[in-house]
Design a protein around this motif. Structure first.
Motif, PDB file in Angstrom:
ATOM      1  N   GLU B 236       0.817  -1.214   0.000  1.00  0.00           N
ATOM      2  CA  GLU B 236       0.000   0.000   0.000  1.00  0.00           C
ATOM      3  C   GLU B 236       0.854   1.269   0.000  1.00  0.00           C
ATOM      4  N   ASP B 239       0.738   4.505  -2.728  1.00  0.00           N
ATOM      5  CA  ASP B 239      -0.203   5.623  -2.668  1.00  0.00           C
ATOM      6  C   ASP B 239       0.256   6.654  -1.651  1.00  0.00           C
ATOM      7  N   ARG B 284      -1.946  10.702 -16.147  1.00  0.00           N
ATOM      8  CA  ARG B 284      -3.028   9.729 -16.195  1.00  0.00           C
ATOM      9  C   ARG B 284      -3.335   9.316 -17.639  1.00  0.00           C
ATOM     10  N   ARG B 296      -3.490   2.120 -15.090  1.00  0.00           N
ATOM     11  CA  ARG B 296      -2.825   2.878 -14.021  1.00  0.00           C
ATOM     12  C   ARG B 296      -3.620   4.129 -13.668  1.00  0.00           C
ATOM     13  N   PRO B 297      -4.814   3.922 -13.089  1.00  0.00           N
ATOM     14  CA  PRO B 297      -5.665   5.085 -12.835  1.00  0.00           C
ATOM     15  C   PRO B 297      -5.219   5.939 -11.656  1.00  0.00           C
ATOM     16  N   ARG B 298      -4.442   5.376 -10.729  1.00  0.00           N
ATOM     17  CA  ARG B 298      -4.070   6.144  -9.541  1.00  0.00           C
ATOM     18  C   ARG B 298      -2.615   6.616  -9.611  1.00  0.00           C
ATOM     19  N   ARG B 299      -2.354   7.783  -8.988  1.00  0.00           N
ATOM     20  CA  ARG B 299      -1.014   8.349  -9.032  1.00  0.00           C
ATOM     21  C   ARG B 299       0.000   7.395  -8.396  1.00  0.00           C
ATOM     22  N   ARG B 302       1.245   5.057 -10.869  1.00  0.00           N
ATOM     23  CA  ARG B 302       2.159   5.667 -11.838  1.00  0.00           C
ATOM     24  C   ARG B 302       3.534   5.886 -11.208  1.00  0.00           C
TER      25      ARG B 302
END
Lengths: 309, 352
Positions: B236, B239, B284, B296-299, B302
């Motif tokens: 996790e 994020d 995005r 890869r929708p979340r920072r 990425r």
């Protein structure tokens, strides 16, 4: 220095014919293309390989080829209208010229599949590369065993290749299973939406569905129909392509039926630009979908990051 | 070949170099510095040449891998088109004042753009015959950490010539055949300001290298990282690590080893260019498919991709794809510190 060929430059190809596969908000058309310049260099490819298609002035997209090399020197591409380039392509007419380069990607390893049975599981536009494989296999029918084709769509009207698959079911020894999605309500599938001639799979436990002899139409999600038909895993290669959720559930169904990861293949979609392993965006960890894929076995994918993203 | 040039004669050397080839030098331009072409008749910017102190904000990659580069030209006709291939780069490019980290950066770019998959013809022709004249970092910048990633303030990897700043003079040493040819040609010019190196300049050179090594300000221990990355992918922490990032992509544009690009058609009237344009995996849209799916929708995803690409997947010759130039740290608008992140990843131990 010797001047190297520019790999970004497409060749001119003429749209010979356009076939509407389905309408609705995301219509699909199949474009039949012929090389526009003589002499045409040979364009050999494996089922599952891809091309970069240009609407010059608008952009370029990476597409699975929907036909097989055995179909002749014409190439068929089935394209769903979803974005800028696909919208521009759908606005073109027969006789107009597009750009084409390729073939790219690894394709299905058909040479190693001689003697195998096939279970092909496709959803929506994901059926395009499976059609390429099916055409190839039918052109070399004696090299392969039993062929079961599962294909799903949102509705009978949204089902691409329906006429072709029903004709193949009637005229060849293919086992074809077509299915349309449940209409979903807040509490699950809406019973009353079952369509005439498309019997529902058993909702609670699809495996208990009674499949009538010769039945080839269903209502239910594709993996549920796989459960209902329960194809055998013996000497069988399963290939699935469609929305990521469908692929994931189809793989689960196949594993319940005893398929091992090395018997299950899929062909992946990613946003792509260059098609030749340079621009970076289609990576699964250190590999590129455009050059190392788009075809991967489940065994390979289990070792690659973001393969199921 | 080794040679020495008095500090005040560097301008004359550049004039000779510019007569021969297409010369690019790092210049403080008001935007933090970048490589610009220098013609033989141009005055050499007296205070603006960035040959010591901090490196130019923009790495020299853009000289050989332009931010926007045409792939081919086209002309649109009714329902048809024609394509004009563009002539390849003809001039030999000489980059004078390349920092050793950026020299190593070109090694990484070579592996990505002249790689096993395909070859980018524009990069290949720009790179063909190019001469990278490096200059060691006597006073590394405030976020430099090259020695932690296998580099050195006077590292030679990727360079054709290495210059060492001796204060009143530069010591030049050729490292490759290309560098040897270039240095010999400069020395052979009638007005050449080069003089032979001698044991005394050699000795001062070695001392300068040793001193500079001790001045690299930042360090990070990468040794435990690989084992952590082996198991940290689904952690996790990504994020959390990405929380301060605003997704501007500056880190990737300023990175000497990032090469991701987009391909676009630029049209005016019935003529146009298909171009490749730098893109960033921090955006995005980079992986957004037209059909709606985005892997890869979340920072955090990425960030994870970039981090793994620099320190694991992109590793090259046993070294990470990060060359320790520190630009992504110095110029991050929200203060994200890559070294800090490496340490937090290692601390996490890949708990998941």
């Amino acid at each position: 220095m010797t001047r190297m060929a520019n790999p970004y430059v497409p060749r001119r190809a003429r749209i010979e014919s356009i076939r509407d596969e389905c309408g609705g908000p995301r219509p699909v058309r199949t474009f039949r293309l012929a090389w526009a310049d003589e002499p045409t260099a040979p364009f050999d490819f494996l089922p599952g390989q891809c091309v970069e298609l240009s609407v010059i002035g608008v952009g370029e997209i990476f597409l699975s080829i929907a036909s097989a090399a055995e179909d002749g020197d014409r190439l068929e591409l089935s394209v769903m209208r979803v974005g800028r380039v696909t919208s521009a392509l759908h606005a073109l007419e027969e006789g107009e010229i597009v750009g084409l380069r390729g073939p790219y990607g690894n394709g299905f390893p058909v040479a190693g599949w001689h003697g195998s049975n096939f279970v092909l599981i496709g959803g929506g536009i994901g059926q395009a590369p499976l059609r390429s494989l099916l055409h190839h296999v039918l052109a070399h029918r004696d090299d392969y065993g039993r062929i079961q084709v599962f294909h799903g769509a949102r509705s009978p009207e949204a089902m691409i290749y329906r006429d072709e698959l029903e004709a193949q079911a009637a005229s060849t020894d293919l086992d074809v299973y077509l299915t349309i999605d449940w209409k979903m309500g807040d509490d699950g599938p809406l019973d009353e939406d079952a369509r005439e001639g498309w019997p529902r799979v058993a909702l609670d436990d699809p495996v208990t569905t009674e499949v009538a002899p010769g039945q080839f139409r269903f209502t239910g999600f594709v993996p549920q129909v796989v459960d209902a038909v329960s194809p055998s895993c013996g000497d069988t290669i399963a290939v699935t392509c469609g929305p990521p959720v469908m692929i994931g559930l189809a793989v689960q169904s196949l594993e319940r039926l005893g398929f091992r990861p090395e018997q299950i293949y899929t062909t992946l979609e990613r946003r792509m630009k260059c098609g030749i392993g340079l621009c970076g965006r289609c990576n699964l960890g250190p590999q590129f979908v455009c050059t190392d894929g788009p075809v991967f076995s489940q065994q390979q994918l289990l070792a690659l990051p973001e393969a199921f993203a | 070949m080794k040679a020495v040039i008095a500090r005040e004669d560097v301008g004359r050397l550049l004039a000779i170099a510019a007569r021969r080839d297409e010369l690019h030098v790092p210049v403080l331009d008001g935007g933090g510095g970048r490589f610009v072409p220098l013609n033989a008749e141009d005055p050499v910017p007296r205070d603006g040449l960035m040959l010591n102190g901090s490196s130019a904000r923009r790495p020299p990659k853009e000289v050989l891998f332009a931010q926007t580069a045409p792939l081919f030209a086209f002309e649109l006709r009714r329902g048809d088109f024609s394509i004009d291939e563009l002539p390849p780069e003809a001039a030999t490019k000489v980059l004078f004042g390349v920092r050793p980290c950026d020299g190593r950066g070109f090694r990484v770019l070579d592996s990505l753009l002249l790689g096993k998959c395909g070859t980018d013809p524009a990069y290949a022709s720009a790179r063909q015959g190019s001469v990278l004249v490096g200059i060691g970092c006597g006073r590394p910048g405030s976020d430099c950490f090259c020695t932690s990633v296998g580099g050195d303030p006077h590292g030679t990897d990727g360079l054709d010539v290495l210059a060492t700043d001796l204060g009143d003079a530069l010591h030049l040493e050729s490292l490759t055949d290309g560098g040897e040819g270039w240095l010999r040609a400069i020395a052979a010019a009638v007005d050449s300001p080069l003089t032979p190196a001698n044991p005394e300049t050699d000795q001062r050179c070695r001392e300068a290298h040793e001193e500079a090594r001790g001045r690299v300000p930042r360090h990070v221990d990468l040794e435990p990282l690989d084992a952590v990355l082996e198991r940290a992918f689904d952690d996790e922490l990504w994020d959390d690590l990405a929380a301060a990032c605003i997704g501007c992509g500056a880190c990737t544009f300023l990175c000497p080893t990032c090469r991701c690009f987009d391909v676009q058609d630029e049209v005016r009237g019935d003529r146009g260019l298909r171009v490749r344009v730098w893109d960033s995996c921090m955006f995005r849209e980079y992986t957004q498919e037209a059909g709606g799916h985005n892997p890869r929708p979340r920072r955090g995803m990425r960030w994870r991709n970039r981090f793994y690409d620099k320190f694991r997947w992109g590793a090259h010759d046993g070294q990470p794809a990060c060359v320790g130039c520190g630009r992504c740290i110095t110029h991050c608008p929200s203060g994200v510190d890559l070294i800090d992140l490496v340490e937090r990843v290692v601390e996490s131990g890949g708990a998941a």
